[in-house]
Structure formats: structure tokens, C-alpha cells
Design an enzyme around this catalytic site. Sequence first.
Site, mmCIF file in Angstrom:
data_model
loop_
_atom_site.group_PDB
_atom_site.id
_atom_site.type_symbol
_atom_site.label_atom_id
_atom_site.label_comp_id
_atom_site.label_asym_id
_atom_site.label_seq_id
_atom_site.Cartn_x
_atom_site.Cartn_y
_atom_site.Cartn_z
ATOM 1 N N TRP A 112 13.575 5.346 7.441
ATOM 2 C CA TRP A 112 12.128 5.507 7.304
ATOM 3 C C TRP A 112 11.724 6.847 7.941
ATOM 4 C CZ3 TRP A 112 8.390 5.866 11.212
ATOM 5 C CH2 TRP A 112 7.063 5.901 10.738
ATOM 6 N N ASP B 113 -4.994 0.700 1.489
ATOM 7 C CA ASP B 113 -4.898 -0.461 2.382
ATOM 8 C C ASP B 113 -6.279 -0.807 2.982
ATOM 9 O OD1 ASP B 113 -3.809 -2.592 3.743
ATOM 10 O OD2 ASP B 113 -2.161 -1.473 4.619
ATOM 11 N N ASP C 160 2.637 -0.195 -3.223
ATOM 12 C CA ASP C 160 3.456 -0.095 -2.019
ATOM 13 C C ASP C 160 4.419 -1.277 -1.932
ATOM 14 O OD1 ASP C 160 4.332 0.889 0.425
ATOM 15 O OD2 ASP C 160 2.321 1.147 1.232
ATOM 16 N N ASP D 15 6.694 8.596 4.553
ATOM 17 C CA ASP D 15 5.542 8.472 5.452
ATOM 18 C C ASP D 15 5.492 9.647 6.417
ATOM 19 O OD1 ASP D 15 4.371 6.260 4.416
ATOM 20 O OD2 ASP D 15 5.265 4.838 5.812
HETATM 21 C C1 GLA Z 1 2.989 2.279 3.892
HETATM 22 C C2 GLA Z 1 2.797 3.524 3.059
HETATM 23 C C3 GLA Z 1 1.692 4.355 3.635
HETATM 24 C C4 GLA Z 1 0.424 3.533 3.675
HETATM 25 C C5 GLA Z 1 0.641 2.269 4.472
HETATM 26 C C6 GLA Z 1 -0.550 1.345 4.384
HETATM 27 O O1 GLA Z 1 3.495 2.593 5.142
HETATM 28 O O2 GLA Z 1 3.979 4.244 2.960
HETATM 29 O O3 GLA Z 1 1.503 5.516 2.869
HETATM 30 O O4 GLA Z 1 0.027 3.240 2.361
HETATM 31 O O5 GLA Z 1 1.786 1.556 4.004
HETATM 32 O O6 GLA Z 1 -0.348 0.180 5.083
#
Ligand code: GLA
Length: 748
Positions: free
Chosen positions: A198, A366, A477, A549
Site C-alpha cells: 500500500w 466517501d 473502491d 494513495d
Molecule cells: C481508499 C482510496 C482513497 C479514498 C479512501 C476513502 O483508501 O484509495 O482514495 O477513496 O479509500 O475511504
Amino acid sequence: MLDVYDNRIFHLHNDQISYALHVLPNGQLGHLYFGAPMHGSQADWQYLIDSGSKSGGTAKFSADSDFTLADTAQEYPVWGTTDYRQGALAISQGQTPLYPDFQYDHYQVLRGKKRDLGFPRTFGEDDEVETLQITLVDHVLALRLVQSYSLFQDQAVIVRSQTITNESDQAVMLDRMLSSSLDLPQGQFEFVHLSGTWARERQVKTQNLVQGRAVIESLRGASSHQQNPFVALQRDHADLNHGEVFGMNLVYSGNFIAEAEVNEWAQTRMMIGIHPTSFTWKLAPTDSFSTPEAVLSYSDQGLSGLGTVNTRFIRRHIIAPRWQNRPRPIVLNSWEAAYFDLTEEKLTTLLNAAEEVGIECFAVDDGWFGQRDDDRSSLGDWVTDKKKFPQGIKRFSETVHDHGLLFGLWFEPEMVSPGSQLIKAHPDWVVRPDKGRYSIARGQYVLDFANPAVVANVFNQMKAVIQAARVDYVKWDMNRNITEAFSPYLQQQDRPQNEFFHRYMMGVYQLYQLLLTEFPDLLIEGCAGGGGRFDLGILYYSPQIWVSDNSDAIARLSIQSGTALGYPLEAMSNHVTAVPNHQMQRITPLATRYNVAQFGTLGYELDLTKLTAPELATVKKQITWYKQQRPLVWQGAFQQLQAPAFGDKNTVAWTITSPDQEHIRVGFFRILADVAGRSVDFLKIPSADPTTQYCIDETGSVVSGDVLRRVGLRLPYQFNGANQTEAVLQGDFQSAVIELTAVKKVSN
Ligand code: GLA
């Protein structure tokens, strides 16, 4: 083009590659050649076939000949015969292994391949693709195996897949059925793969192969952050831009294995397919099973060259036609701007700022549904949280549309939170074992997507929101991997639990199919806790995927560089985010954040209202420029001249060159300042046309492509303690993007 000699030798070829196979003395299918295009007469192929065998000390196929599979290049090795290497296929019946002997039967050629949303597969028009299908039969076991090889016009790619049919009157179990095997009889290779975790996805890893196996895999239910299904064999001495490289990728998003095996005679076998661990498929009489497709690619211009081959192919034959050659909207994503702290009022202020700088799509990421105030609740209940959007998400979407922007919404369709209405109503819709404990990740469970009723329920919920709020863009997601895999549905159906992982993926693809059939214009961006499912299966439906991320510009250099070996630039969704960066706490210049992000599909993910007026003006300029110039991103050829995993770790240099070579974008990144660096630095631009003169945008100087290729583009000076006025690059994390535009042809 296909040449067939005596129904025994098959040669698929175009201007880019040749792929040749033949019927072996034992009637099975042997491999002859894959690589640079060869004319290859029948005599040539015969010459290669007659190359002899090291049969000494080996098990023989039959008592009356010396023939052995031990060192024979094969198309689809079956495990457990005279070839002791790993096989592509293993079948059993009850507790008994079967050893099928697939004999050549006949071949046929098909033109064109239709795009079908039911399962991700490559496609093309009648004049773009021909498929050689070779049917093999085991008459004793009554099994039929069709090997498919698709050759695409002007692409250095062969696409392989298999279909097996049970023609017996008893069920058999497929224990292993991979999508491709490639035997390379000569040479020393390195195994290249994209590994990570990650926030550090797809780092280029290179293993020198020695006798034995190198394996990468995912058993997580997704292609994963840790390994990517794109792998390559790089011939000894190949580098980023030179030498032979053979790529393999899988058009699939679930568990996979990719491996390279070197035997005692230094022959190398590369294979890829669905991971056989936790896979069994019950094949009842008359049933068929088809493998996902494997894409085999070839370049003699190193790994970056292979990236260009993969890009050209994916653009035309994987990405949905709707999104080929079409601008993707520049998104402002609310996640790092507001996280769960959403109110309609706050978002409206952000929307105003977004409109002002020229953003094209406002995405609520989200937190908008159920009572989702943190990441522990409400997944599965896709209804607006009225606390945050008192008039519903529909009303806010209208506001966005009224501002002239597209509206985007985040979903995590495959997941469910413990306290949700969905789980209360359907406790048996969760992936969890019949007996014993089961694990939780990010406070959530995985829905049993092997169950069609689950897929239908999630689709209906999503459809209601998408329809009502006229959603233009969905971020799909998937934030946790599967543990304790068990499908209550398959148990009810009395199907083997080992079918679960593959049936789960089929359910995911089915949801994509339902959504895209209902909403053909919907842009779905793939995402999985960042880049945990960046693969060709997802790209088939989602023309872009959230890369990671980690949006720190410097971390992104290596993530994007690795990703670009297997995937097109425009498939990478890249956002400019705030500093200090939320994942790395690093402070990088706004220009560098943009310069890295513009090598892909650009977006922003920060609270614009916190920027200063000059910063906002810069963002506005960036967006205006990107809009004008973005066709280059999805039409041009990307080349990596210096990349983080190769050579000098402190500099990165990329180019994108338009098909007519009239426009070249050069991205140059210096990670740490280097006061003692060279006073004048040149970067050779191999894609410049020697017969063209180019204008260098910023300076206005004109230089020929010949000089750019042989001597190079003079890079911006770097501050060295004395050249204050001339210095362009100062401090750490510096970058420059330089546009070269053809002004005229050089006269001879
Ligand atoms: C994941 C995605 C992020 C965001 C969060 C929201 O981590 O990769 O870009 O959308 O979820 O909870």
C-alpha cells in the site's frame, strides 16, 4: 497473417512480431519461436524443429522413440509427464490425477473479436485481428482443448487463451489451468516484476534467473498492491531502452501466479494464469471452462520499449471504445480536502473554487451515505446521509451540474460494514467460513459476490443513486482483501468452495456489465485502497485507475515509472495534493506536483480554499495548459530515458512524443539538489525527428532533431552557489517540463 505448412507448422506474423508453433512428434503442440518478425520459410521452421534433443537421462514419451518433453519447447505443458517442470494444466477426477494427452486435431481461423461486457477480453474489428484456434483432443479421457492465438494488426502482441470441454460422462476437476506458457530455449534472462505494498505500488524488481523457479503471485482475491500481473523476461544486457524483452500480462483482476523457471539445460519457461492454490473448477459432462486471456508482448527496445508496445495495444484493444481518444475530465476529489468531514455548505465553497480554476468534475469521495462519519460504518447502505446533505445527494449534484461541472460519487460496492442494514437483512451474504473465526479489515467485511442475488442488490442500490443524482463519474473502491474465503452461496449450491475466488471476480465483472449497460456513458475509475487492483481486467471497464494513495510527487515518480512499463499513461489517475503531503509529510513545489501528475490523467485532491491567490492562479494556469495539451497524453508514445529503478537514482527523465513526432514533451526531475553536479547537462532525445527543427518553448531557441538525438536537450541549470541569476532548478524536488514543437523541416 497466418502461414500454415502441412497442417503441422503455424506461423503468425505481422510487421512487429512472429509467433510460430508446430505439431510435435508425439502429436502434442510444440513451441517454435516468438520475437522479432521473421520471414520463415518452411525449410527455416524445419531447421529449427530439427534442433535435436538432450534426451539422455530423461524419461521417454514412449518405448519406441527417444522423444521426451523434458527439454522440448511446448505450447501448453501438462503437469506430470516426461516434462518435470511446472505445467500449465492439471486435472483430476475424485482423488485421482489424470494425465491428459492432448493430440492435434484441427485448426480454424476467426476474424474479428467482439467486445463483450460479460468478461474482460481483448477485442478488435474484422480487419484488425485474426485468431488461430487449434483444437486438441484426448480421446481416452474425452476432453477437448482449444488453444487460441490472436494476432492484431500492427501490434507486437499475441493474445492467448484456452477453452476446455468435458466430453466424457463424468465430472472432472480442473486443479490448475493457466492462460499461457512460453518456452524460450536459449539465453540468460532476468525476471522483471512490479512489486510493492500500500502506498508503494509497482516498484520495478529484477531477479537474475538461475536454475530453479522465480514466482510472484496474489492470493488476496485481487491482483494486489504486493504484486502486479504484468511481468517480463529481459534478455541479459538489455536495459531500459535496448535489448530484447518478453512481456506477459493477464486480463484478470483476481488471484494470479506468474513464474519463470529455468531447467537444467538453461531453458526458460514463463507462465501466467489464475493461481492454482485455492482454485478448482468442477467441469460436469458437456461443460466448458475458458481461461482469462494472457497478453504476450515483445520489444527489442528494452523495458521502456515494451511499455510503448503495451500502451499501443491496450489503448486500442482493452480500453472501451467510448474512452479511446476522448478527454477524461479533470476531477476535484473531496477525499484529502475534507475526508469524512463533509457538509453541503463546505463542499459548495470548494465547488466554487473548483469552478474558478477550471475543474471539470467534482467528485464526492466517501462519507456521503448511511452514517459514514469514519471508515467503520455504513458500507452496503448506499443512501444519502441527510445530516450532511439535508436535501439529498441529488440536490448537491444539481448544484454541481448548475456550475457546469460533471458530478462524481464514490462507492465501495463489494464491501459491507458490521452494523449496516444490509448485513442485518442478509447475514449470509458475507464471505466467511461456515465454522470458526473470521477476520475484519478496515472495519469491514467482503460481500459474497459469487452470489448473483448480492450483485443484483448492490446494482439496484447503485442504479437508484446514479439515476437520481445523474452521476457522471464513479470511483469504485475496494479497500480490503479477502480472508477465510468461503461462500455461503456456493455451499447452498453444492459447488466446490475452491471455485469461490474466480466466481467472486465473475460477480465483480457482472456488476460492471450491469452498470455500463444501464449507463453506457458513465466513467468508472478503478481503485483499491490506492492501486491494489491495477490490472487489465479492471482497465477493460474502467479506462483509468487510481494509481496509489501515496500522492507525494517524489514517491509517485517510481510508482508511475513502474506502472508505465505495463500500462498506458492515461490509465493512471494522478492527483495534485496538498503539502505537507498527507502520506509522506514531504513538502514539494506545486510545480513539481503538477509536473509529475500531468504524465497521466490529471486531477486535484486538496482544499483549494486554503491556497493563496498566487497558488490558485498557478493551478488555473496548469489546468488551462493541460486541457489544451492533453491529447498528447493519450495519443503519444511515452519513453523513459532515466527511471528510478535504473542507473542514476537522483534524476528521472521522461518524454511523450506525438505520433507525427512534431511535439515532444520532456519531463525532467531532480530529486535532491546536487551542488557539485555538471555545469551543463544534456539529455538525448531519441524520439526527435532528425529532419525536423524544434522550437524549445520557454527559451524560444530552435534546434534540429539531429542535435537533440546526438547531443541532447540542454537541461535547465541548477543552482550551484554562484549562478543565482541563471539558476532555474533550486533546492530539492525540482522539475522542469519542456515542450519541443516542430517549426520546420531541415533542408538538405
Ligand atoms: C481508499 C482510496 C482513497 C479514498 C479512501 C476513502 O483508501 O484509495 O482514495 O477513496 O479509500 O475511504
